[in-house]
Scaffold this motif. Sequence first.
Motif, short mmCIF file in Angstrom:
data_model
loop_
_atom_site.label_atom_id
_atom_site.label_comp_id
_atom_site.label_asym_id
_atom_site.label_seq_id
_atom_site.Cartn_x
_atom_site.Cartn_y
_atom_site.Cartn_z
N HIS A 1 38.60 43.91 37.74
CA HIS A 1 38.62 42.91 38.77
C HIS A 1 37.12 43.36 39.38
CE1 HIS A 1 43.02 42.46 39.29
NE2 HIS A 1 42.80 43.52 38.33
N ASP B 1 34.29 42.29 42.18
CA ASP B 1 34.22 41.69 43.42
C ASP B 1 32.66 41.91 43.96
OD1 ASP B 1 36.62 40.49 44.55
OD2 ASP B 1 37.13 42.68 44.04
N HIS C 1 37.25 32.60 45.85
CA HIS C 1 37.35 33.58 47.09
C HIS C 1 38.98 33.01 47.72
CE1 HIS C 1 36.70 35.30 51.20
NE2 HIS C 1 37.34 34.14 51.81
N SER D 1 32.50 38.54 50.48
CA SER D 1 32.41 39.12 48.95
C SER D 1 33.14 37.86 48.35
CB SER D 1 33.01 40.04 48.71
OG SER D 1 34.34 39.93 48.95
N SER E 1 34.94 36.74 44.39
CA SER E 1 35.24 37.58 42.99
C SER E 1 34.89 36.75 41.99
CB SER E 1 36.78 37.58 43.22
OG SER E 1 37.37 37.76 42.24
N GLY F 1 39.40 38.98 37.84
CA GLY F 1 40.74 39.26 38.42
C GLY F 1 41.68 38.37 38.25
#
Length: 345
Positions: free
Chosen positions: A223, A225, A277, A306, A308, A311
């Motif tokens: 994952h 970010d 997001h 942030s 991603s 993920g």
Amino acid sequence: MSTGLLSVDLDALVSNWRALDAMTQGETCAVVKADGYGLGAAKVGRALARAGVRRFFVAVAEEGAELRQALGPNVEICVFSGHMRGDTDMIGDMMLTPMCNTIGQLTRHLEALPEHPFGIQLDTGMNRLGLEIDEWASVAEIALSQNCRLVISHLACADAPDHPMNRQQLEQFHLMTDGISVPRSLAATGGILLGPEYHFDLTRPGVGLYGGMPFADARPVAHLDLPVVQIRDVAEGETVGYGNVWTAQRPSKIATVAAGYADGLQRVLSDRATLWHAGQPVPLVGRVSMDLITADVTDLPDLPGSLSVLGADQTVDALADQAGTIGYEILTSLGPRYARRYSGG
């Protein structure tokens, strides 16, 4: 935090191994080469060892030595590249099991470390590593009378189940190995999914452990970010990034994000990748640069801190499709600047 956060779900990793293990009757090993496919061989290896893995595979002896230091003496560590010149002391001191690929490697091993375990890799048609059928015939009796731990080969097209090469290699492996008493292995992740006739005595999954295809049921392990450094208003007609390759077609909000091709986000992703997001897609706009990318967050209800990349919303293979590559390359390209956080396992 000014760098991206790479979170590694070790529970998902172990779950993937157990799912693949449940498909086979023999021993299920684990491939942790290339620093555990970019996710950290030491931590990945420890989690898998706790789950029951007793045999690991790496690409080169140096990887094996590092893994041995992390895992201790109670697992077997096999080296795909075999017994290379200059590796004798490392193989012996670190209790590594080289997969001898040539008659020269086999000779070197038996002369330098006569009682030390080894394996044999056979070429069944991939034409990359291993002894060909005539070479194997000339040394099989000698090799199998020594401390040979296993005999393996590797499928070239296992990710394409209907490819005739799979059956061709299976038949060649039978021709070269039927009747031997040493354990045999042909299947990595793709080979496991081809069915039991490809499994033999042990399987050695790799990419499927880490959430990659062709194991479609794998849980995501990585994952990623990325922090937003700045959000700016861009007027219609203004351009963003190097080369002016993206022009705003409306008043837009553009997030500058801390990652780039130095971090494994290939430049080919410029103006084509998707970030995420809270389940909502966010287009990457403009060029990927060394340390930064830009994304159009105009349609988000809230300004994000942030975004991603990998993920639950986007697998490594989905990102790989956008880059015109494969999930393996995405995983193994994840840069050293990311802060790494491990959970579970």
